[in-house]
Design a protein around this motif. Structure first.
Motif, PDB file in Angstrom:
ATOM      1  N   VAL A   1      46.762  44.146  37.551  1.00  0.00           N
ATOM      2  CA  VAL A   1      46.681  42.817  36.955  1.00  0.00           C
ATOM      3  C   VAL A   1      46.410  41.812  38.065  1.00  0.00           C
ATOM      4  CG1 VAL A   1      47.954  40.965  35.817  1.00  0.00           C
ATOM      5  CG2 VAL A   1      48.106  43.297  34.941  1.00  0.00           C
ATOM      6  N   THR A   2      45.406  40.962  37.864  1.00  0.00           N
ATOM      7  CA  THR A   2      45.034  39.957  38.851  1.00  0.00           C
ATOM      8  C   THR A   2      44.424  38.770  38.135  1.00  0.00           C
ATOM      9  OG1 THR A   2      43.783  39.594  40.891  1.00  0.00           O
ATOM     10  CG2 THR A   2      42.733  40.937  39.194  1.00  0.00           C
ATOM     11  N   GLY A   3      44.063  37.741  38.902  1.00  0.00           N
ATOM     12  CA  GLY A   3      43.367  36.589  38.338  1.00  0.00           C
ATOM     13  C   GLY A   3      44.250  35.413  38.007  1.00  0.00           C
ATOM     14  N   ARG A   4      45.578  35.628  37.921  1.00  0.00           N
ATOM     15  CA  ARG A   4      46.440  34.481  37.616  1.00  0.00           C
ATOM     16  C   ARG A   4      46.348  33.448  38.728  1.00  0.00           C
ATOM     17  NH1 ARG A   4      51.437  38.431  35.909  1.00  0.00           N
ATOM     18  NH2 ARG A   4      50.808  38.813  33.735  1.00  0.00           N
ATOM     19  N   GLU A   5      46.273  33.930  39.946  1.00  0.00           N
ATOM     20  CA  GLU A   5      45.981  33.123  41.119  1.00  0.00           C
ATOM     21  C   GLU A   5      44.974  33.912  41.938  1.00  0.00           C
ATOM     22  OE1 GLU A   5      49.586  32.397  43.185  1.00  0.00           O
ATOM     23  OE2 GLU A   5      50.496  31.218  41.576  1.00  0.00           O
TER      24      GLU A   5
END
Length: 743
Positions: free
Chosen positions: A428-432
């Motif tokens: 999971v990535t992309g939140r920051e």
């Protein structure tokens, strides 16, 4: 990879080929489809290169080498007014003259008025160059001549005078910001020198010795800059040139009025570093003429300069720099669209379009970038970097889209990565930017199911393996549930799976670990597929159907078309692989109504499918698909959204809280919102009010324990009150309350 770009403000024309063949079979019209509200492309981060050719008083000619086409384009300056008279009798009007030919005859045309003349090159002379209405030739003895068209149709021949005896022209003739002068280099006694030829009377004057025309030469009717020397054009003969002013590692690009123009044309784009700087040759004062300028520059015949500039590749322009009484000014004259990258996958989530692809000119640098959209689906912000993909799992045979993504509605997205042992992890990535969390699955050859916020469903390639990975705020992943694989869907903190009776679906709370709901969907089978969005439960008995949607809010059962589909808020989206239609089935009112949202390209980049060549926003949003040009078209779903609701929340208190360890609550909502968070003491005093807009559909706040006045909030219990207004203004505001502690 071939890249292309669209040029804003440039008129294009084309021809339509006609045929006389008789059509014996009636043509079938393409299905009527929705008109996209916007088209978005994945932009390369390096700004487009613009190569300037002729640059005059009314406009300029240029090419775009990245397109792979040698075609020259024209751009006219906005608001330009042609002169009332133009011709060789007025040399000043030569700032808008284009010269063609050179062998035997030369044609000169005034670009804005259309006035055209033809010159004959005398026998024994060779064409060298042209400036404005003047043509430079050289005879067999090496002498230079200035030719011009006369009013009676003949050609005047003005021999050049003033070259030192024994001087040999080096054959390189430079134009600059003047139609009256031409830079001429020559060699005398082994020494290279440079001067200016006055085209009006044919006189030549030396200015700088020890330099050649192969180095930087810039001039106008006031100044000559060559090598590291600068000289005034009207200085008395014998006046020595002076050193050129410098500015770091910036290079000389031109002379505009009294301003020496310097910039760094590096191919490495850094808007924080590069700009076009003017240094006065009269008094040495320095000013910034254009911010964020790098790349291409060329003098214009009317004493100005063309320059490329902009804060990003998607906001890139050509500016025209002209002199003023006190310096120089710049005006935007052409917008240049960014180079387009190939899209390898895409997602829509909470009003944001996420696109995967290589935005560099180098291999191995795939990454995901996001573009914020408004409620209708139009771009509402710049393209921003979200994350690079780490150890991406290989594509599986029969994948409907690869790489496979799952947008989580909180700004992040999930994908599968494969380790050295061949085992997969849910990533999971992309939140920051570049914030990564992973949870090993112990399996391989799997696929992501559905997910929202902190929870992601994983269906392992090993028979029977199914896991729910949990990615709480600010922590790495963990396995929240390990079970035998069945049809399943995650929405918020609930996992929906088939029940024990035919057609029933059970809701399992991932936090409490308990079954909290059983729904009789009316399905005549144990569903082989389940999807969940808000109160909607989609079920299918297989590829041939039947299929349906159960509305938990009204206990309605709605029959919908069978086939691979993706559930959204009040509608389904599916692709007809035969007709290439993207079909939207609206069921929000209790019956299924299907329309063609788009007709997809007949040739696939992959085998199609959600996140491959089309995608849908489950969080109150719209539909997107890849066009035949490799861009993303956005179609408004046109389906009323459900009322704003909380799907999951993480509001546990932080120690203090303090600046170093603030309280960081997260509320995962069902669609985007604007929010207000109040912290209220036990006496009813509002200690602090925080406001913001959701990240996708997630509200993320931060409180450091300070009051509105800036002091420290007293210890004790505080009531928090969150008010969220839906961005689409459909349905009432959402009001949530709870408690927080200051210790």
């Amino acid at each position: 990879m071939t890249r292309s770009r669209r040029l804003v403000g440039l008129a294009l024309s084309g021809a339509v080929a006609l045929t006389c063949a008789v059509q014996t079979v009636p043509a079938q019209a393409a299905p009527a489809a929705d008109t996209p509200v916007a088209t978005v492309q994945l932009n390369q981060v390096t700004p487009p290169e613009v190569l300037f050719g002729w640059a005059g008083a009314s406009g300029f000619r240029y090419t775009l080498p990245d397109t792979g086409s040698p075609t020259a384009h024209w751009a006219d300056y906005p608001g330009y007014t042609p002169p009332a008279h133009a011709g060789p009798d007025d040399l000043a009007t030569g700032t808008d003259v284009i010269t063609t030919g050179g062998v035997g005859t030369v044609t000169q045309k005034h670009q804005s008025t259309g006035v055209s003349v033809t010159l004959t090159v005398p026998q024994g002379q060779t064409y060298k160059t042209a400036v404005g209405w003047s043509v430079l030739t050289q005879d067999a003895d090496g002498a230079l001549h200035v030719l011009r068209a006369a009013g009676d149709g003949t050609t005047t021949d003005l021999p050049v005078t003033g070259l030192p005896s024994g001087a040999t022209p080096d054959g390189v003739y430079r134009t600059g910001g003047s139609v009256r002068r031409l830079a001429v280099g020559y060699t005398l006694d082994g020494v290279d020198s440079l001067g200016l030829l006055d085209l009006a009377d044919g006189t030549f004057r030396s200015y700088v010795t020890g330099v050649t025309t192969t180095g930087p030469v810039r001039f106008n009717d006031r100044w000559l800059v060559a090598g590291n020397k600068v000289a005034r054009v009207d200085a008395a003969p014998g006046t020595d040139p002076v050193p050129v002013p410098t500015y770091g590692d910036y290079k000389i690009q031109g002379v505009v009025g009294d301003q020496l123009m310097l910039a760094n044309p590096s191919v490495v784009f850094s808007p924080d570093t590069y700009r076009l700087v003017g240094i006065s040759l009269a008094d040495g004062t320095r000013t910034t003429v254009i911010d964020n300028s790098s790349g291409s520059y060329t003098p214009t015949l009317d004493g100005g300069l063309l320059a490329t500039a902009g804060p990003s590749s998607a906001d890139w322009h050509v500016y025209r720099v002209t002199p003023t009484e006190t310096g120089a000014t710049a005006a935007r004259v052409l917008d240049v669209e960014a180079n387009r990258s190939t899209i390898g996958g895409m997602m829509l989530s909470g009003g944001e379009l996420l696109m995967d692809g290589n935005v560099t000119d180098q291999g191995g640098y795939d990454s995901v970038h996001g573009v914020q959209l408004d409620a209708a689906g139009r771009p509402a912000g710049p393209q921003t970097y979200r994350a690079s993909l780490l150890n991406l799992s290989p594509c599986l045979a029969g994948d409907v889209a690869c790489p496979q993504f799952e947008a989580l509605g909180d700004g992040g997205f999930a994908y599968l990565s494969t380790g050295a042992d061949g085992k997969e992890s849910v990533h999971v990535t992309g939140r920051e930017p570049n914030s990564y969390a992973a949870e090993p699955t112990g399996a391989s050859g799997g696929r992501i199911g559905t997910g929202t916020g902190r929870y992601v469903l994983y269906n392992g390639g090993t028979p029977g393996v199914q896991k729910v990975a949990d990615f709480p705020r600010g922590a790495d992943g963990r396995t929240a549930l390990d079970r035998t694989r069945t049809a399943a869907a995650v929405w918020g903190q609930r996992l929906w799976t088939p029940g024990t009776s035919q057609g029933s679906v059970v809701g399992y709370d991932l936090k409490s670990g308990k079954n909290v709901a059983t729904v009789a969907t009316g399905a005549p089978c144990t569903p082989s597929e389940i999807q969940a969005v808000n109160a909607w439960l989609y079920w299918s008995c297989g590829a041939s159907g039947p299929a349906g949607v159960h509305d938990r809010a009204t206990n309605r059962a709605i029959t919908v078309p069978a086939g691979q589909a993706r559930l959204a808020d009040g509608y389904l989206l599916r692709e007809n692989r035969t007709t290439h239609e993207l079909l939207l089935t609206d069921f929000h009112a209790g019956s299924a109504i299907t329309r063609t949202a788009a007709v997809l390209p007949t040739t696939d980049r992959d085998t199609g499918g959600n996140t491959g060549r089309w995608t849908v926003d489950r969080f109150g949003g719209n539909v997107a698909y890849l066009t035949d040009r490799g861009q993303v078209a956005i179609v408004t779903a046109g389906v009323p959204t459900s009322p704003l609701a909380q799907m999951e929340a993480q509001t546990d208190a932080a120690p203090g809280p303090t600046v170093a360890e603030p309280w960081l609550p997260v509320w995962q909502l069902s669609k985007p919102s604007a929010w207000t968070l109040q912290l209220i003491s036990t006496t009813g005093t509002v200690a602090r009010t925080l406001t913001g807009t959701s990240t996708a559909a997630a509200v993320r706040a931060s409180w450091d324990g300070a009051t509105t006045a800036g002091g420290r909030a007293p210890r004790g219990s505080y009531t928090w009150k969150l008010t969220a207004e839906p961005r689409d203004h459909e349905g009432p505001d959402l009001l949530l309350t709870g408690t927080a502690t200051v210790n």
